[in-house]
Design a protein around this motif. Structure first.
Motif, mmCIF file in Angstrom:
data_model
loop_
_atom_site.group_PDB
_atom_site.id
_atom_site.type_symbol
_atom_site.label_atom_id
_atom_site.label_comp_id
_atom_site.label_asym_id
_atom_site.label_seq_id
_atom_site.Cartn_x
_atom_site.Cartn_y
_atom_site.Cartn_z
ATOM 1 N N LYS A 57 -8.703 5.951 -11.678
ATOM 2 C CA LYS A 57 -8.383 4.554 -11.960
ATOM 3 C C LYS A 57 -7.382 4.063 -10.927
ATOM 4 O O LYS A 57 -6.387 4.734 -10.642
ATOM 5 N N MET A 58 -7.668 2.884 -10.342
ATOM 6 C CA MET A 58 -6.825 2.354 -9.278
ATOM 7 C C MET A 58 -6.513 0.888 -9.547
ATOM 8 O O MET A 58 -7.392 0.122 -9.975
ATOM 9 N N PRO A 59 -5.279 0.471 -9.293
ATOM 10 C CA PRO A 59 -4.967 -0.961 -9.407
ATOM 11 C C PRO A 59 -5.633 -1.742 -8.281
ATOM 12 O O PRO A 59 -5.663 -1.294 -7.132
ATOM 13 N N HIS A 60 -6.174 -2.900 -8.620
ATOM 14 C CA HIS A 60 -6.888 -3.730 -7.654
ATOM 15 C C HIS A 60 -6.120 -5.029 -7.441
ATOM 16 O O HIS A 60 -5.389 -5.487 -8.330
ATOM 17 N N ALA A 61 -6.279 -5.618 -6.250
ATOM 18 C CA ALA A 61 -5.542 -6.842 -5.913
ATOM 19 C C ALA A 61 -5.882 -8.009 -6.829
ATOM 20 O O ALA A 61 -5.138 -8.992 -6.885
ATOM 21 N N MET A 104 0.851 -1.199 0.000
ATOM 22 C CA MET A 104 0.000 0.000 0.000
ATOM 23 C C MET A 104 0.886 1.249 0.000
ATOM 24 O O MET A 104 1.880 1.314 0.729
ATOM 25 N N ILE A 105 0.540 2.225 -0.802
ATOM 26 C CA ILE A 105 1.269 3.489 -0.851
ATOM 27 C C ILE A 105 1.095 4.209 0.482
ATOM 28 O O ILE A 105 0.029 4.193 1.085
ATOM 29 N N GLU A 106 2.160 4.863 0.932
ATOM 30 C CA GLU A 106 2.090 5.607 2.178
ATOM 31 C C GLU A 106 1.110 6.769 2.055
ATOM 32 O O GLU A 106 1.103 7.472 1.035
ATOM 33 N N PRO A 107 0.298 7.017 3.083
ATOM 34 C CA PRO A 107 -0.663 8.126 3.014
ATOM 35 C C PRO A 107 0.032 9.481 3.052
ATOM 36 O O PRO A 107 1.131 9.618 3.594
ATOM 37 N N SER A 108 -0.647 10.475 2.490
ATOM 38 C CA SER A 108 -0.091 11.829 2.482
ATOM 39 C C SER A 108 -1.117 12.876 2.893
ATOM 40 O O SER A 108 -0.816 14.056 2.889
ATOM 41 N N LYS A 148 -7.557 -1.442 4.816
ATOM 42 C CA LYS A 148 -6.993 -2.779 4.941
ATOM 43 C C LYS A 148 -8.072 -3.695 5.493
ATOM 44 O O LYS A 148 -8.734 -3.354 6.472
ATOM 45 N N SER A 149 -8.246 -4.864 4.880
ATOM 46 C CA SER A 149 -9.264 -5.810 5.332
ATOM 47 C C SER A 149 -8.625 -6.925 6.141
ATOM 48 O O SER A 149 -7.694 -7.592 5.686
ATOM 49 N N ILE A 150 -9.137 -7.118 7.380
ATOM 50 C CA ILE A 150 -8.774 -8.311 8.141
ATOM 51 C C ILE A 150 -10.054 -9.016 8.540
ATOM 52 O O ILE A 150 -11.099 -8.374 8.702
ATOM 53 N N PRO A 184 -4.417 17.266 -0.444
ATOM 54 C CA PRO A 184 -5.585 16.690 -1.122
ATOM 55 C C PRO A 184 -5.786 15.223 -0.765
ATOM 56 O O PRO A 184 -4.862 14.554 -0.269
ATOM 57 N N PRO A 185 -7.000 14.717 -0.980
ATOM 58 C CA PRO A 185 -7.230 13.281 -0.797
ATOM 59 C C PRO A 185 -6.252 12.473 -1.640
ATOM 60 O O PRO A 185 -5.841 12.917 -2.719
ATOM 61 N N ASP A 186 -5.857 11.315 -1.141
ATOM 62 C CA ASP A 186 -5.002 10.457 -1.950
ATOM 63 C C ASP A 186 -5.674 9.110 -2.162
ATOM 64 O O ASP A 186 -6.622 8.743 -1.477
#
Length: 400
Positions: free
Chosen positions: A341-345, A1-5, A73-75, A363-365
């Motif tokens: 557009k986002m890459p999905h698992a 996961m990309i680090e949040p900003s 994150k899903s657990i 801004p939102p990331d």
């Protein structure tokens, strides 16, 4: 996961929500940089994983779920079991926020109610989103969007005058509850920053629904009269409604008398300005049917696109009634970057609707698309100090 900003970077959210109201809240927090750990039921997960078709193209992920669960994150945890509850407590030891939308009192059965946690975690912000809030005679009832739209009055205001009451075409009761939850959390974070103290935020869907009755609620309070259904017309402004054109429909929004005067002078209706039935907005509201009939004869004379071009040139509010293909193809919507557009698992790329909040500095990331069920279970447990053998044992016991 990309680090949040985003501006909430460094905050941890324990997400015990499902369906729409709660996930809307936690997705907003995730978009703003918070680490959101979504706890789902083993094997089943969030109910909306099964709200399909449609699925996202070339995946087995429901479009519904993907739309409100990015940056999480899903657990998987069976929180009915003490061993799984212990995992939640380890998460809470370093968490800032817990968001839940269980029925009132349901989490107390698992030792995870507000009254059970507030002393152990005094800085915890605990946001509860339910149908009817934590108090009052309806508190134990489950809440559903259409039910809240009905009980909250908006259905009595929506639809044609002679038709049946109508709900709004999207689940606005859920969405508003989630967004009000976010607002409450942001306020509670400011309080915590000043005092170090957490608090519970009690969001009832019916409360939030009543709150956004807005001008129609005030119309009732001012007159004691229930506002009637007006279809696509405005209760306080005329003409401000749908009108037919030569090839379809448009919305004409004339918000004041000078704009009405400009409309009349440019479209062969100047004679109306000398008629007291049309001269002021109050008069036009009182003669709604007459005004509508008069203008309809004119709006039918040109196609929608021609009307839009001419009205925009005159700075008169107007717009086409777009289907969703036209919404997402609209040059302004595209210029505002409202699709991402986002890459999905799954290995596929998914397109989602962007966060509308535009922040110049933070801004939102968009770090990760909605997760697969349990995608981050091992990662999160390892971060809490569980060994590979302990994780395997939890899995064998079907606790995760």
């Amino acid at each position: 996961m990309i680090e949040p900003s985003g501006p909430l970077k460094g905050l941890r959210v324990v997400d015990l929500t499902r369906v729409l109201a709660g996930p809307t809240c936690t997705q907003m927090l995730g978009d703003l940089g918070a680490e959101v750990i979504k706890i789902e039921r083993p094997e089943a997960g969030d109910d909306t994983r099964g709200f399909a078709p449609p699925f996202m193209p070339n995946t087995r992920e429901s479009a519904y779920f993907v739309g409100v669960n990015r940056n999480k994150k899903s657990i998987t945890l069976d929180i009915a079991k003490p061993e799984a509850q212990a995992v939640v407590h380890k998460l809470l030891a370093n968490a800032d926020i817990l968001v839940e939308n269980f029925k009132v009192g349901a989490l107390a059965k698992y030792g995870l109610g507000w009254d059970q946690l507030k002393e152990k975690y005094p800085g915890l912000i605990y946001c509860s989103i339910t149908g009817f809030g934590q108090t009052g005679p309806y508190a134990p009832r489950p809440g559903y969007d259409a039910l809240i739209q009905a009980m909250g009055g908006v259905m009595s205001l929506t639809g044609e005058p002679e038709g049946e009451p109508q709900k709004v075409g999207i689940p606005v009761a859920d969405l508003f509850a989630g967004l009000y939850g976010t607002i409450g959390i942001l306020a509670a974070l400011r309080h915590k920053q000043a005092t170090g103290q957490g608090q519970q935020i009690d969001i009832g869907m019916l409360d939030t629904h009543v709150a956004w009755l807005a001008n129609q609620g005030m119309n009732y309070l001012a007159t004691g009269q229930n506002p009637p259904r007006l279809g696509n017309q405005h209760p306080n402004i005329v003409p401000y409604q749908v009108f037919p054109t030569a090839d379809g429909y448009m919305v004409l929004s004339i918000g004041n008398d000078p704009t009405f005067e400009r409309f009349c002078k440019n479209f062969g209706l100047e004679h109306l300005l000398a008629d007291e039935r049309y001269a002021t907005n109050a008069a036009r509201v009182g003669n709604r049917a007459l005004v509508t009939e008069t203008l309809t004869a004119v709006t039918r004379t040109m196609p929608t696109d021609e009307w839009i071009a001419k009205l925009e040139a005159l700075k008169i509010g107007c717009g086409p009634i777009n289907t969703l293909d036209r919404v997402f193809a609209d040059p302004h919507v595209q210029a505002r970057d409202m699709l991402v557009k986002m890459p999905h698992a799954s290995g596929q790329e998914v397109t989602v609707v962007a966060n509308p909040v535009k922040l110049s500095a933070t801004p939102p990331d968009y770090r990760s698309a909605a997760p697969l069920l349990g995608q981050h279970t091992d990662e999160v447990l390892a971060s809490l100090g569980y060994s590979a053998a302990e994780i395997a044992s939890l899995r064998e016991q079907k606790l995760v």
